[in-house]
Design a protein around this motif. Structure first.
Motif, PDB file in Angstrom:
ATOM      1  N   ASP A 227      49.595  50.596 -63.986  1.00  0.00           N
ATOM      2  CA  ASP A 227      48.131  50.463 -63.946  1.00  0.00           C
ATOM      3  C   ASP A 227      47.675  50.353 -62.489  1.00  0.00           C
ATOM      4  OD1 ASP A 227      48.729  47.814 -63.213  1.00  0.00           O
ATOM      5  OD2 ASP A 227      48.455  47.079 -65.260  1.00  0.00           O
ATOM      6  N   ILE A 228      46.406  50.088 -62.292  1.00  0.00           N
ATOM      7  CA  ILE A 228      45.845  50.083 -60.941  1.00  0.00           C
ATOM      8  C   ILE A 228      46.436  48.980 -60.069  1.00  0.00           C
ATOM      9  CG2 ILE A 228      43.873  48.589 -61.482  1.00  0.00           C
ATOM     10  CD1 ILE A 228      42.189  50.475 -59.686  1.00  0.00           C
ATOM     11  N   SER A 229      46.948  47.922 -60.702  1.00  0.00           N
ATOM     12  CA  SER A 229      47.527  46.830 -59.908  1.00  0.00           C
ATOM     13  C   SER A 229      48.740  47.298 -59.118  1.00  0.00           C
ATOM     14  CB  SER A 229      47.907  45.661 -60.813  1.00  0.00           C
ATOM     15  OG  SER A 229      48.963  45.994 -61.683  1.00  0.00           O
ATOM     16  N   ASP A 230      49.432  48.341 -59.582  1.00  0.00           N
ATOM     17  CA  ASP A 230      50.595  48.851 -58.847  1.00  0.00           C
ATOM     18  C   ASP A 230      50.176  49.524 -57.548  1.00  0.00           C
ATOM     19  OD1 ASP A 230      52.680  48.185 -60.816  1.00  0.00           O
ATOM     20  OD2 ASP A 230      51.628  49.618 -62.073  1.00  0.00           O
ATOM     21  N   ALA A 231      49.096  50.308 -57.600  1.00  0.00           N
ATOM     22  CA  ALA A 231      48.583  50.933 -56.373  1.00  0.00           C
ATOM     23  C   ALA A 231      48.092  49.872 -55.400  1.00  0.00           C
ATOM     24  CB  ALA A 231      47.465  51.907 -56.720  1.00  0.00           C
ATOM     25  N   VAL A 232      47.376  48.860 -55.897  1.00  0.00           N
ATOM     26  CA  VAL A 232      46.884  47.774 -55.049  1.00  0.00           C
ATOM     27  C   VAL A 232      48.045  47.018 -54.420  1.00  0.00           C
ATOM     28  CG1 VAL A 232      45.616  45.596 -55.038  1.00  0.00           C
ATOM     29  CG2 VAL A 232      44.741  47.546 -56.347  1.00  0.00           C
ATOM     30  N   PHE A 233      49.091  46.796 -55.196  1.00  0.00           N
ATOM     31  CA  PHE A 233      50.271  46.075 -54.719  1.00  0.00           C
ATOM     32  C   PHE A 233      50.884  46.781 -53.504  1.00  0.00           C
ATOM     33  CE2 PHE A 233      54.728  44.871 -54.735  1.00  0.00           C
ATOM     34  CZ  PHE A 233      54.715  43.516 -55.074  1.00  0.00           C
ATOM     35  N   ILE A 234      51.049  48.104 -53.599  1.00  0.00           N
ATOM     36  CA  ILE A 234      51.654  48.862 -52.497  1.00  0.00           C
ATOM     37  C   ILE A 234      50.709  48.926 -51.296  1.00  0.00           C
ATOM     38  CG2 ILE A 234      52.531  51.114 -51.780  1.00  0.00           C
ATOM     39  CD1 ILE A 234      54.408  49.477 -53.527  1.00  0.00           C
ATOM     40  N   LEU A 235      49.414  49.066 -51.533  1.00  0.00           N
ATOM     41  CA  LEU A 235      48.460  49.097 -50.420  1.00  0.00           C
ATOM     42  C   LEU A 235      48.486  47.783 -49.646  1.00  0.00           C
ATOM     43  CD1 LEU A 235      45.460  50.907 -52.136  1.00  0.00           C
ATOM     44  CD2 LEU A 235      46.869  51.806 -50.257  1.00  0.00           C
ATOM     45  N   LYS A 236      48.537  46.674 -50.343  1.00  0.00           N
ATOM     46  CA  LYS A 236      48.627  45.375 -49.669  1.00  0.00           C
ATOM     47  C   LYS A 236      49.912  45.277 -48.853  1.00  0.00           C
ATOM     48  CE  LYS A 236      45.844  42.487 -52.790  1.00  0.00           C
ATOM     49  NZ  LYS A 236      45.886  41.339 -53.721  1.00  0.00           N
ATOM     50  N   TYR A 237      50.976  45.775 -49.411  1.00  0.00           N
ATOM     51  CA  TYR A 237      52.249  45.725 -48.688  1.00  0.00           C
ATOM     52  C   TYR A 237      52.197  46.590 -47.434  1.00  0.00           C
ATOM     53  CZ  TYR A 237      57.165  46.367 -47.548  1.00  0.00           C
ATOM     54  OH  TYR A 237      58.355  46.423 -46.879  1.00  0.00           O
ATOM     55  N   LEU A 238      51.664  47.809 -47.549  1.00  0.00           N
ATOM     56  CA  LEU A 238      51.662  48.740 -46.426  1.00  0.00           C
ATOM     57  C   LEU A 238      50.740  48.294 -45.292  1.00  0.00           C
ATOM     58  CD1 LEU A 238      51.608  52.154 -48.346  1.00  0.00           C
ATOM     59  CD2 LEU A 238      53.533  51.179 -47.079  1.00  0.00           C
ATOM     60  N   PHE A 239      49.595  47.686 -45.595  1.00  0.00           N
ATOM     61  CA  PHE A 239      48.600  47.399 -44.563  1.00  0.00           C
ATOM     62  C   PHE A 239      48.555  45.930 -44.149  1.00  0.00           C
ATOM     63  CE2 PHE A 239      47.171  51.368 -46.466  1.00  0.00           C
ATOM     64  CZ  PHE A 239      46.986  52.132 -45.318  1.00  0.00           C
ATOM     65  N   ASN A 240      49.468  45.139 -44.672  1.00  0.00           N
ATOM     66  CA  ASN A 240      49.546  43.731 -44.264  1.00  0.00           C
ATOM     67  C   ASN A 240      50.989  43.327 -43.974  1.00  0.00           C
ATOM     68  OD1 ASN A 240      46.680  42.503 -44.789  1.00  0.00           O
ATOM     69  ND2 ASN A 240      47.139  43.810 -46.569  1.00  0.00           N
ATOM     70  N   GLN A 241      51.756  44.259 -43.422  1.00  0.00           N
ATOM     71  CA  GLN A 241      53.178  43.987 -43.253  1.00  0.00           C
ATOM     72  C   GLN A 241      53.445  42.843 -42.275  1.00  0.00           C
ATOM     73  OE1 GLN A 241      56.007  47.139 -42.939  1.00  0.00           O
ATOM     74  NE2 GLN A 241      54.686  48.630 -43.969  1.00  0.00           N
ATOM     75  N   GLU A 242      52.595  42.680 -41.269  1.00  0.00           N
ATOM     76  CA  GLU A 242      52.866  41.623 -40.273  1.00  0.00           C
ATOM     77  C   GLU A 242      52.707  40.241 -40.884  1.00  0.00           C
ATOM     78  OE1 GLU A 242      50.529  42.180 -36.822  1.00  0.00           O
ATOM     79  OE2 GLU A 242      51.474  44.080 -36.234  1.00  0.00           O
ATOM     80  N   ILE A 243      51.763  40.094 -41.787  1.00  0.00           N
ATOM     81  CA  ILE A 243      51.560  38.793 -42.415  1.00  0.00           C
ATOM     82  C   ILE A 243      51.886  38.846 -43.909  1.00  0.00           C
ATOM     83  CG2 ILE A 243      49.800  38.046 -40.771  1.00  0.00           C
ATOM     84  CD1 ILE A 243      47.677  38.833 -42.817  1.00  0.00           C
ATOM     85  N   ASN A 244      52.593  39.927 -44.294  1.00  0.00           N
ATOM     86  CA  ASN A 244      52.828  40.166 -45.712  1.00  0.00           C
ATOM     87  C   ASN A 244      53.787  39.135 -46.298  1.00  0.00           C
ATOM     88  OD1 ASN A 244      52.749  41.469 -48.189  1.00  0.00           O
ATOM     89  ND2 ASN A 244      54.589  42.652 -47.688  1.00  0.00           N
ATOM     90  N   THR A 245      53.356  38.495 -47.357  1.00  0.00           N
ATOM     91  CA  THR A 245      54.245  37.576 -48.082  1.00  0.00           C
ATOM     92  C   THR A 245      54.698  38.176 -49.405  1.00  0.00           C
ATOM     93  OG1 THR A 245      52.336  36.493 -49.121  1.00  0.00           O
ATOM     94  CG2 THR A 245      53.161  35.548 -47.065  1.00  0.00           C
ATOM     95  N   GLN A 246      54.208  39.354 -49.708  1.00  0.00           N
ATOM     96  CA  GLN A 246      54.622  40.017 -50.947  1.00  0.00           C
ATOM     97  C   GLN A 246      56.043  40.528 -50.816  1.00  0.00           C
ATOM     98  OE1 GLN A 246      50.697  41.703 -53.140  1.00  0.00           O
ATOM     99  NE2 GLN A 246      51.905  43.138 -52.024  1.00  0.00           N
ATOM    100  N   VAL A 247      56.788  40.378 -51.881  1.00  0.00           N
ATOM    101  CA  VAL A 247      58.148  40.909 -51.941  1.00  0.00           C
ATOM    102  C   VAL A 247      58.185  41.984 -53.017  1.00  0.00           C
ATOM    103  CG1 VAL A 247      60.560  40.390 -52.399  1.00  0.00           C
ATOM    104  CG2 VAL A 247      59.126  38.710 -51.204  1.00  0.00           C
ATOM    105  N   ILE A 248      58.569  43.180 -52.632  1.00  0.00           N
ATOM    106  CA  ILE A 248      58.676  44.261 -53.607  1.00  0.00           C
ATOM    107  C   ILE A 248      59.938  44.051 -54.441  1.00  0.00           C
ATOM    108  CG2 ILE A 248      58.982  46.748 -53.897  1.00  0.00           C
ATOM    109  CD1 ILE A 248      57.263  47.190 -51.492  1.00  0.00           C
ATOM    110  N   PRO A 249      59.815  44.053 -55.762  1.00  0.00           N
ATOM    111  CA  PRO A 249      60.987  43.818 -56.623  1.00  0.00           C
ATOM    112  C   PRO A 249      62.050  44.892 -56.438  1.00  0.00           C
ATOM    113  CG  PRO A 249      58.932  43.601 -57.868  1.00  0.00           C
ATOM    114  CD  PRO A 249      58.572  44.213 -56.552  1.00  0.00           C
TER     115      PRO A 249
END
Length: 268
Positions: A227-249
């Motif tokens: 769903d759309i949350s998957d696209a949002v998840f990757i966009l957050k990862y790509l454009f916030n890598q310096e402060i990114n706290t998301q971990v891709i499974p």
């Protein structure tokens, strides 16, 4: 003697110098079997009879054929011993188990069964289609999971006893995961970049299935759906890598098989 459940088939061979007028079957000397169907008479000396045992108790019995010819003669056959068993077997599919994630070509598929007179045959079914017979314990075979698509599938077993009573096991849902992919790599080009969320959004809003070769890879947040949350998840990862706290499974950052169970899959 032979085992029957509710229906049995008998052949009667007759030699007589007169035409046969009637044939009656008797169980245990005095119980007349009225529900007899004459299947065929290939000649004057051979008759095939189908018998229903609905009212006959379980256990060992004897049966005779009483033959009447047109001259009024009556004669009995020699008795035959047989067994009635109307109790179905119990069967359990032991492997794979519910929710198991399966990979590879050496998957053990195993079932067990019990019956009061003994198991005759075990059958195994994949997604409703029979794929294997087994007549001997242990009821087990090795199955190649790469022969089917990734995703959710169903196994079940069916046991027959000596009287041909049969029972299905409960269905077991399992998940096949043999395709190597990179989590978030929606367009399957081997790298994670801006083209992947674009590909996901294109699929979601334009509905072109050819743009989505691997649902597992597109399921970036690994929640079991696309769903759309998957696209949002990757966009957050790509454009916030310096402060990114998301971990891709997993599988990430290296490609691999899906470690989690879901109904998604990949095209090989």
């Amino acid at each position: 003697g032979e085992y029957f459940s509710n229906i049995g088939s008998f052949e009667v061979f007759i030699t007589d110098n007169s035409e046969i007028n009637n044939i009656k079957l008797y169980i245990d000397e005095d119980i007349l079997i009225n529900n007899v169907t004459r299947i065929s008479s290939t000649s004057v000396s051979k008759y095939s009879l189908m018998v229903q045992f609905t009212d006959i108790s379980d256990g060992q019995h004897t049966i005779i054929a009483r033959v009447y010819d047109q001259q009024g003669n009556i004669f009995d056959s020699s008795p035959i011993t047989f067994n009635i068993d109307k109790i179905p077997p119990t069967v359990i599919l032991q492997s794979p188990w519910e929710g198991q994630v399966i990979t590879g070509s050496q998957v053990s598929v195993r079932a067990s069964a019990q019956d009061n007179v003994g198991i005759n045959t075990m059958g195994f079914y994949l997604d409703g289609q029979h794929i294997y017979w087994d007549n001997w314990e242990p009821y087990e075979f090795i199955w190649n999971s790469t022969s089917i698509s990734d995703g959710s599938h169903i196994f079940k077993a069916q046991a027959w006893d000596r009287a041909q009573n049969n029972t299905f096991s409960q269905e077991v849902q399992f998940f096949v995961s043999n395709t190597i992919f990179l989590r978030g790599d929606s367009n399957r080009d081997g790298v994670l970049n801006i083209s992947d969320p674009i590909n996901t959004l294109s699929f979601l809003f334009q509905g072109n299935p050819t743009e989505l070769k691997c649902q597992d890879a597109t399921d970036a947040n690994d929640d079991g759906k696309v769903d759309i949350s998957d696209a949002v998840f990757i966009l957050k990862y790509l454009f916030n890598q310096e402060i990114n706290t998301q971990v891709i499974p997993q599988p990430f950052p290296n490609a691999g098989i899906d470690p989690t169970q879901d109904g998604l899959g990949c095209q090989l």
